[in-house]
Scaffold this active site. Sequence first.
Site, PDB file in Angstrom:
ATOM      1  N   ILE A  65      72.854   0.914  14.680  1.00 22.62           N
ATOM      2  CA  ILE A  65      71.114   0.816  15.155  1.00 22.62           C
ATOM      3  C   ILE A  65      70.052   0.386  14.724  1.00 22.62           C
ATOM      4  O   ILE A  65      69.911   1.166  13.294  1.00 22.62           O
ATOM      5  CB  ILE A  65      70.852   2.524  16.550  1.00 22.62           C
ATOM      6  CG1 ILE A  65      70.083   1.692  17.303  1.00 22.62           C
ATOM      7  CG2 ILE A  65      70.510   3.120  15.221  1.00 22.62           C
ATOM      8  CD1 ILE A  65      69.453   3.459  18.159  1.00 22.62           C
ATOM      9  N   CYS A  66      69.622  -0.570  15.361  1.00 23.20           N
ATOM     10  CA  CYS A  66      68.000  -0.295  14.554  1.00 23.20           C
ATOM     11  C   CYS A  66      68.253  -1.858  13.121  1.00 23.20           C
ATOM     12  O   CYS A  66      68.264  -2.432  13.681  1.00 23.20           O
ATOM     13  CB  CYS A  66      67.531   0.939  13.905  1.00 23.20           C
ATOM     14  SG  CYS A  66      65.429   0.987  13.904  1.00 23.20           S
ATOM     15  N   ALA A  67      67.593  -1.179  11.815  1.00 24.70           N
ATOM     16  CA  ALA A  67      68.021  -2.522  11.047  1.00 24.70           C
ATOM     17  C   ALA A  67      69.173  -2.369  10.535  1.00 24.70           C
ATOM     18  O   ALA A  67      69.450  -3.342   9.810  1.00 24.70           O
ATOM     19  CB  ALA A  67      66.793  -1.387  10.266  1.00 24.70           C
ATOM     20  N   SER A  99      72.913  -1.442  18.632  1.00 28.51           N
ATOM     21  CA  SER A  99      71.755  -1.476  19.365  1.00 28.51           C
ATOM     22  C   SER A  99      70.720  -1.388  18.479  1.00 28.51           C
ATOM     23  O   SER A  99      70.556  -1.425  17.448  1.00 28.51           O
ATOM     24  CB  SER A  99      71.200   0.210  19.646  1.00 28.51           C
ATOM     25  OG  SER A  99      70.925   1.022  20.685  1.00 28.51           O
ATOM     26  N   PHE A 155      67.069  -3.753  15.834  1.00 29.56           N
ATOM     27  CA  PHE A 155      65.853  -3.444  15.861  1.00 29.56           C
ATOM     28  C   PHE A 155      64.951  -5.126  16.351  1.00 29.56           C
ATOM     29  O   PHE A 155      65.389  -6.271  15.448  1.00 29.56           O
ATOM     30  CB  PHE A 155      65.163  -3.172  14.780  1.00 29.56           C
ATOM     31  CG  PHE A 155      63.422  -1.967  14.990  1.00 29.56           C
ATOM     32  CD1 PHE A 155      63.382  -1.620  15.933  1.00 29.56           C
ATOM     33  CD2 PHE A 155      62.252  -3.272  14.546  1.00 29.56           C
ATOM     34  CE1 PHE A 155      61.665  -0.781  16.081  1.00 29.56           C
ATOM     35  CE2 PHE A 155      61.066  -2.989  14.204  1.00 29.56           C
ATOM     36  CZ  PHE A 155      61.397  -1.390  14.812  1.00 29.56           C
TER      37      PHE A 155
END
Length: 436
Positions: free
Chosen positions: A356-358, A404, A378
């Site tokens: 998720i994210c970075a 995500s 992200f």
Amino acid sequence: MASSLCHSYFNPISVTPFSSTKLHCSSSRRTSLLLNRRLFSVSATMASPTKKVLIPVAHGTEPFEAVVMIDVLRRGGAEVTVASVENQVGVDACHGIKMVADTLLSDVTDSVFDLIMLPGGLPGGETLKNCKALENMVKKQETDGRLNAAICCAPALALGTWGLLEGKKATCYPVFMEKLATCATAVESRVEIDGRIVTSRGPGTTMEFSVTLVEQLFGKEKAAEVSGPLVMRPNPGDEYTITELNQMNWSFDSTPQILVPIADGSEEMEAVAIIDVLRRAKANVVVAALGNNLEVVASRKVKLVADVLLDEAEKNTYDLIVLPGGLGGAEAFASSEKLVDMLKKQAESNKPYGAICASPALVFEPHGLLKGKKATAFPAMCNKLSDQSHIEHRVLVDGNLITSRGPGTSLEFALAIVEKFYGREKALQLAKATLV
């Protein structure tokens, strides 16, 4: 954005506008004084003192609520003190998540805070209720006209028991609404503001609750600035959705074995959301720290304690390896030959892995783990993905890969993992229980 936050106001606080004194002086002198006053006003606003926030925690505190509150308020610029009401700074929160507070409550009882906000969770909420020192501090906040806030069971157990909700509207976790109704006007708002008291319902409303408190402390502009990068849900309370391509079964023997690595700089909200939700689902979640220390300092300085070191975790096999984001944490993951090797073996075996994210952009992309796959990340990191065709999706599953976007999608991300292992019905039960 702050303007779209789902909260209701009752007895909003009025702010008396500055009334200028009539000046008996020449026109040029008056203009000069008025200009100086305006300059002073702007300067004073820019140099406003730091807002101080107290978040007490205990054994059995709901970790996602506590961590989101800490993280979001620190993003807003507040000086947040996490204080343990136990006899030590280490706290065993719900779902086997271990946190380390900044200090003991006994060390800050004489301090002045702009806001005291109470997380929920059991037995943590009961412990907070029974802490006389905390009760005295919260009552003094009320007497002095400063902010108090509580979420989940804490509005009913603590604020209500202490007599602070009499004649006020408040909300709480659904199973405590009957108790709340004996000491307040109970309402079902996701976030409720009545004067100097703000209440909210549970894990799935914590981000809205925390951004609302940023607004109360710093204003709408700061709340909007904070909420943007969180990638908050546009439709809180609606049934969560995922996008799935190349559908495949995610299998396991008796219980899903899931590895969640963490490192200094990992995004604490994302890490805790994954661990919290998957343990609620009864998966066996192993939290493994990179390096030589079980304690890691996450991106917003929340201290989390892993179960094992990655060196130990490497000895086992997993049905899923899933990475939280956070810039520092993702960079540490990408630099770990051991973790990257584990991920490559997972992918080569066609076993599930996710991030998720970075982490999709900084870990998976440079190590070839997105080859032939669709992924999201992200928003500010999506330009690093070689295939950006599906980046707008909040949660994206492509066969054995799940990705995500950020903190505000982390509960949906975790629920999607539950859905892949246990089915949609189980995931929706958890979504309802956590108020996602």
